[in-house]
Design an enzyme around this catalytic site. Structure first.
Site, PDB file in Angstrom:
ATOM      1  N   LYS A 171      -0.006  35.559 -21.537  1.00  0.00           N
ATOM      2  CA  LYS A 171       1.449  35.374 -21.721  1.00  0.00           C
ATOM      3  C   LYS A 171       2.008  34.378 -20.700  1.00  0.00           C
ATOM      4  O   LYS A 171       2.706  33.438 -21.059  1.00  0.00           O
ATOM      5  CB  LYS A 171       2.191  36.728 -21.577  1.00  0.00           C
ATOM      6  CG  LYS A 171       1.677  37.812 -22.516  1.00  0.00           C
ATOM      7  CD  LYS A 171       2.438  39.118 -22.363  1.00  0.00           C
ATOM      8  CE  LYS A 171       2.265  39.821 -21.036  1.00  0.00           C
ATOM      9  NZ  LYS A 171       0.905  40.317 -20.742  1.00  0.00           N
ATOM     10  N   ARG A 192       8.463  46.320 -23.163  1.00  0.00           N
ATOM     11  CA  ARG A 192       7.160  46.961 -22.983  1.00  0.00           C
ATOM     12  C   ARG A 192       7.164  48.398 -23.464  1.00  0.00           C
ATOM     13  O   ARG A 192       6.124  49.067 -23.395  1.00  0.00           O
ATOM     14  CB  ARG A 192       6.848  46.961 -21.497  1.00  0.00           C
ATOM     15  CG  ARG A 192       5.769  45.991 -21.084  1.00  0.00           C
ATOM     16  CD  ARG A 192       5.583  46.210 -19.618  1.00  0.00           C
ATOM     17  NE  ARG A 192       4.358  45.787 -19.094  1.00  0.00           N
ATOM     18  CZ  ARG A 192       4.153  44.583 -18.578  1.00  0.00           C
ATOM     19  NH1 ARG A 192       5.082  43.664 -18.640  1.00  0.00           N
ATOM     20  NH2 ARG A 192       3.010  44.302 -18.026  1.00  0.00           N
ATOM     21  N   ARG A 246      -8.619  36.173 -11.991  1.00  0.00           N
ATOM     22  CA  ARG A 246      -7.346  35.432 -11.893  1.00  0.00           C
ATOM     23  C   ARG A 246      -6.984  35.138 -10.437  1.00  0.00           C
ATOM     24  O   ARG A 246      -7.224  35.925  -9.534  1.00  0.00           O
ATOM     25  CB  ARG A 246      -6.225  36.239 -12.532  1.00  0.00           C
ATOM     26  CG  ARG A 246      -4.846  35.599 -12.307  1.00  0.00           C
ATOM     27  CD  ARG A 246      -3.817  36.132 -13.233  1.00  0.00           C
ATOM     28  NE  ARG A 246      -3.575  37.546 -13.078  1.00  0.00           N
ATOM     29  CZ  ARG A 246      -2.678  38.220 -13.783  1.00  0.00           C
ATOM     30  NH1 ARG A 246      -1.966  37.595 -14.694  1.00  0.00           N
ATOM     31  NH2 ARG A 246      -2.520  39.508 -13.600  1.00  0.00           N
ATOM     32  N   ARG A 257      -3.796  38.867  -7.130  1.00  0.00           N
ATOM     33  CA  ARG A 257      -2.665  39.782  -7.267  1.00  0.00           C
ATOM     34  C   ARG A 257      -3.108  41.200  -6.930  1.00  0.00           C
ATOM     35  O   ARG A 257      -4.212  41.601  -7.272  1.00  0.00           O
ATOM     36  CB  ARG A 257      -2.143  39.709  -8.710  1.00  0.00           C
ATOM     37  CG  ARG A 257      -0.642  39.579  -8.784  1.00  0.00           C
ATOM     38  CD  ARG A 257      -0.201  39.229 -10.171  1.00  0.00           C
ATOM     39  NE  ARG A 257      -0.140  40.387 -11.053  1.00  0.00           N
ATOM     40  CZ  ARG A 257       0.315  40.357 -12.289  1.00  0.00           C
ATOM     41  NH1 ARG A 257       0.755  39.217 -12.798  1.00  0.00           N
ATOM     42  NH2 ARG A 257       0.345  41.433 -13.033  1.00  0.00           N
ATOM     43  N   ARG A 265      -3.833  49.712 -16.188  1.00  0.00           N
ATOM     44  CA  ARG A 265      -2.836  48.868 -16.882  1.00  0.00           C
ATOM     45  C   ARG A 265      -3.168  48.769 -18.368  1.00  0.00           C
ATOM     46  O   ARG A 265      -2.280  48.777 -19.213  1.00  0.00           O
ATOM     47  CB  ARG A 265      -2.800  47.482 -16.244  1.00  0.00           C
ATOM     48  CG  ARG A 265      -2.039  47.476 -14.918  1.00  0.00           C
ATOM     49  CD  ARG A 265      -2.375  46.264 -14.079  1.00  0.00           C
ATOM     50  NE  ARG A 265      -1.946  45.011 -14.655  1.00  0.00           N
ATOM     51  CZ  ARG A 265      -2.463  43.820 -14.301  1.00  0.00           C
ATOM     52  NH1 ARG A 265      -3.392  43.749 -13.370  1.00  0.00           N
ATOM     53  NH2 ARG A 265      -2.020  42.720 -14.870  1.00  0.00           N
TER      54      ARG A 265
HETATM   55  P1  AP5 Z   1      -2.135  35.302 -17.643  1.00  0.00           P
HETATM   56  O1  AP5 Z   1      -1.509  34.198 -18.418  1.00  0.00           O
HETATM   57  O2  AP5 Z   1      -1.822  35.400 -16.199  1.00  0.00           O
HETATM   58  O3  AP5 Z   1      -1.955  36.696 -18.411  1.00  0.00           O
HETATM   59  P2  AP5 Z   1      -0.671  37.574 -18.676  1.00  0.00           P
HETATM   60  O4  AP5 Z   1      -0.708  37.976 -20.113  1.00  0.00           O
HETATM   61  O5  AP5 Z   1       0.566  36.886 -18.181  1.00  0.00           O
HETATM   62  O6  AP5 Z   1      -1.072  38.831 -17.809  1.00  0.00           O
HETATM   63  P3  AP5 Z   1      -0.304  39.660 -16.672  1.00  0.00           P
HETATM   64  O7  AP5 Z   1      -1.379  40.404 -15.917  1.00  0.00           O
HETATM   65  O8  AP5 Z   1       0.597  38.819 -15.869  1.00  0.00           O
HETATM   66  O9  AP5 Z   1       0.455  40.631 -17.534  1.00  0.00           O
HETATM   67  P4  AP5 Z   1       0.967  41.969 -17.128  1.00  0.00           P
HETATM   68  O10 AP5 Z   1       1.677  42.290 -18.355  1.00  0.00           O
HETATM   69  O11 AP5 Z   1      -0.018  42.974 -16.691  1.00  0.00           O
HETATM   70  O12 AP5 Z   1       1.765  41.684 -15.774  1.00  0.00           O
HETATM   71  P5  AP5 Z   1       3.316  41.563 -15.456  1.00  0.00           P
HETATM   72  O13 AP5 Z   1       3.472  40.625 -14.351  1.00  0.00           O
HETATM   73  O14 AP5 Z   1       4.116  41.376 -16.682  1.00  0.00           O
HETATM   74  O15 AP5 Z   1      -3.741  35.154 -17.824  1.00  0.00           O
HETATM   75  C1  AP5 Z   1      -4.625  36.046 -17.192  1.00  0.00           C
HETATM   76  C2  AP5 Z   1      -5.847  35.279 -16.667  1.00  0.00           C
HETATM   77  O16 AP5 Z   1      -6.598  34.755 -17.763  1.00  0.00           O
HETATM   78  C3  AP5 Z   1      -5.506  34.058 -15.804  1.00  0.00           C
HETATM   79  O17 AP5 Z   1      -6.471  33.958 -14.808  1.00  0.00           O
HETATM   80  C4  AP5 Z   1      -5.568  32.875 -16.774  1.00  0.00           C
HETATM   81  O18 AP5 Z   1      -5.906  31.653 -16.121  1.00  0.00           O
HETATM   82  C5  AP5 Z   1      -6.662  33.326 -17.727  1.00  0.00           C
HETATM   83  N1  AP5 Z   1      -6.453  32.882 -19.112  1.00  0.00           N
HETATM   84  C6  AP5 Z   1      -5.246  32.803 -19.777  1.00  0.00           C
HETATM   85  N2  AP5 Z   1      -5.455  32.384 -21.044  1.00  0.00           N
HETATM   86  C7  AP5 Z   1      -6.809  32.228 -21.186  1.00  0.00           C
HETATM   87  C8  AP5 Z   1      -7.646  31.821 -22.287  1.00  0.00           C
HETATM   88  N3  AP5 Z   1      -7.145  31.519 -23.494  1.00  0.00           N
HETATM   89  N4  AP5 Z   1      -8.990  31.791 -22.088  1.00  0.00           N
HETATM   90  C9  AP5 Z   1      -9.531  32.095 -20.861  1.00  0.00           C
HETATM   91  N5  AP5 Z   1      -8.774  32.492 -19.787  1.00  0.00           N
HETATM   92  C10 AP5 Z   1      -7.428  32.550 -19.947  1.00  0.00           C
HETATM   93  O19 AP5 Z   1       3.636  43.052 -14.945  1.00  0.00           O
HETATM   94  C11 AP5 Z   1       3.146  43.556 -13.720  1.00  0.00           C
HETATM   95  C12 AP5 Z   1       3.709  44.936 -13.467  1.00  0.00           C
HETATM   96  O20 AP5 Z   1       5.155  44.868 -13.379  1.00  0.00           O
HETATM   97  C13 AP5 Z   1       3.450  45.981 -14.570  1.00  0.00           C
HETATM   98  O21 AP5 Z   1       2.214  46.614 -14.396  1.00  0.00           O
HETATM   99  C14 AP5 Z   1       4.647  46.933 -14.371  1.00  0.00           C
HETATM  100  O22 AP5 Z   1       4.432  47.786 -13.271  1.00  0.00           O
HETATM  101  C15 AP5 Z   1       5.784  45.984 -14.003  1.00  0.00           C
HETATM  102  N6  AP5 Z   1       6.558  45.510 -15.174  1.00  0.00           N
HETATM  103  C16 AP5 Z   1       6.691  44.218 -15.591  1.00  0.00           C
HETATM  104  N7  AP5 Z   1       7.466  44.156 -16.689  1.00  0.00           N
HETATM  105  C17 AP5 Z   1       7.818  45.435 -16.980  1.00  0.00           C
HETATM  106  C18 AP5 Z   1       8.592  46.017 -18.015  1.00  0.00           C
HETATM  107  N8  AP5 Z   1       9.166  45.265 -18.980  1.00  0.00           N
HETATM  108  N9  AP5 Z   1       8.749  47.362 -18.006  1.00  0.00           N
HETATM  109  C19 AP5 Z   1       8.198  48.125 -17.044  1.00  0.00           C
HETATM  110  N10 AP5 Z   1       7.433  47.642 -16.045  1.00  0.00           N
HETATM  111  C20 AP5 Z   1       7.244  46.301 -16.016  1.00  0.00           C
END
Ligand code: AP5
Ligand code: ZN
Length: 215
Positions: free
Chosen positions: A13, A88, A127, A160, A171
């Site tokens: 994402k 989410r 990552r 991270r 997660r």
């Molecule tokens: P990346 O693009 O970083 O993946 P992502 O989908 O953004 O994953 P996140 O881990 O950031 O999502 P998340 O939902 O767990 O975290 P968030 O910050 O929202 O890609 C991942 C890796 O793969 C990278 O190394 C990239 O280079 C690689 N990659 C990407 N595309 C690729 C491809 N096609 N092929 C190969 N490699 C690839 O949330 C963190 C925390 O915040 C949550 O756990 C929760 O506690 C809280 N939180 C956030 N939002 C909410 C909400 N709405 N409600 C409640 N809690 C929330």
């Protein structure tokens, strides 16, 4: 253009959001990035959120909704926005409908990136993120031009805190229970686009832009 990126942790994402910002000239609203900034600056919200984030649990809906409501009302969202990591839960999705209605907006594209668990674990454990601007890289799949240095801002790349294997597994479980039901929630509404998130980064980017042209 108002876009939503749905998908498991590690589905790509954040990576795709970076390209959509360039393509459409609209801001990314990542609740994860907003929460991490609050943790870093030690605000009351950050202190409260940290415990949940470190364990890989979701932060309570009321905290998230406060963030989103304020952010969507800002001027730079007038021409569009990219929701990344929100909603989410079904409760968050229901509240989003209400907020969008109040603001006279609607979603133009709800993009679901699908990737199997094994691949998600490899992506998250490899990552590296920029400690200054939050951009994501991968040691193998998307390495920075200079080792450990962010391509976008020159910041240092770090692991991270929630990307260790135990937290990643939690997660993914939390995603299955609380977030995955949103796929069916949005599938039956208009503008739903499912994309194979296991392709390479450029192919996914192309698929998304093509699909959005049709919306
Ligand atoms: P990346 O693009 O970083 O993946 P992502 O989908 O953004 O994953 P996140 O881990 O950031 O999502 P998340 O939902 O767990 O975290 P968030 O910050 O929202 O890609 C991942 C890796 O793969 C990278 O190394 C990239 O280079 C690689 N990659 C990407 N595309 C690729 C491809 N096609 N092929 C190969 N490699 C690839 O949330 C963190 C925390 O915040 C949550 O756990 C929760 O506690 C809280 N939180 C956030 N939002 C909410 C909400 N709405 N409600 C409640 N809690 C929330
Ligand atoms: Zn950076």
């Amino acid at each position: 253009m108002n876009i939503m990126l749905l998908g498991a942790p590690g589905a790509g994402k954040g990576t795709q959001a970076k390209y959509l910002i360039e393509n459409f000239g609209i801001p990314q609203i990542s609740t994860g990035d907003i929460l991490r900034a609050a943790v870093k600056s030690g605000t009351e919200m950050g202190i409260k959120a940290k415990n949940y984030m470190d364990k890989g649990e979701l932060v309570p809906d009321d905290v998230i909704l406060g963030i989103i409501k304020d952010r969507l009302a800002e001027d730079d969202c007038k021409k569009g926005f990219i929701l990344d990591g929100f909603p989410r839960t079904v409760a968050q999705a229901d509240s989003l409908e209400v907020v969008l209605k109040e603001l006279g907006k609607k979603m133009d594209g709800v993009i679901a990136l699908t990737v199997k668990d094994e691949e998600l674990i490899t992506r998250l454990t490899g990552r590296r993120v920029c400690k200054d601007c939050g951009s994501s890289f991968h040691i193998k799949f998307n390495p920075p031009k200079v080792e450990n240095i962010c391509d976008y801002c020159g910041g240092e790349l770090i692991i991270r805190k929630d990307d260790n294997i135990d937290t990643v597994k939690n997660r993914l479980e939390v995603y299955k229970k609380q977030t995955e039901p949103l796929i069916e929630y949005y599938r039956n509404k208009g503008s739903f686009i499912e994309i194979n998130g296991e392709q390479d980064i450029t192919a996914i980017r192309k698929d998304i832009v093509e699909a959005l042209k049709g919306e």
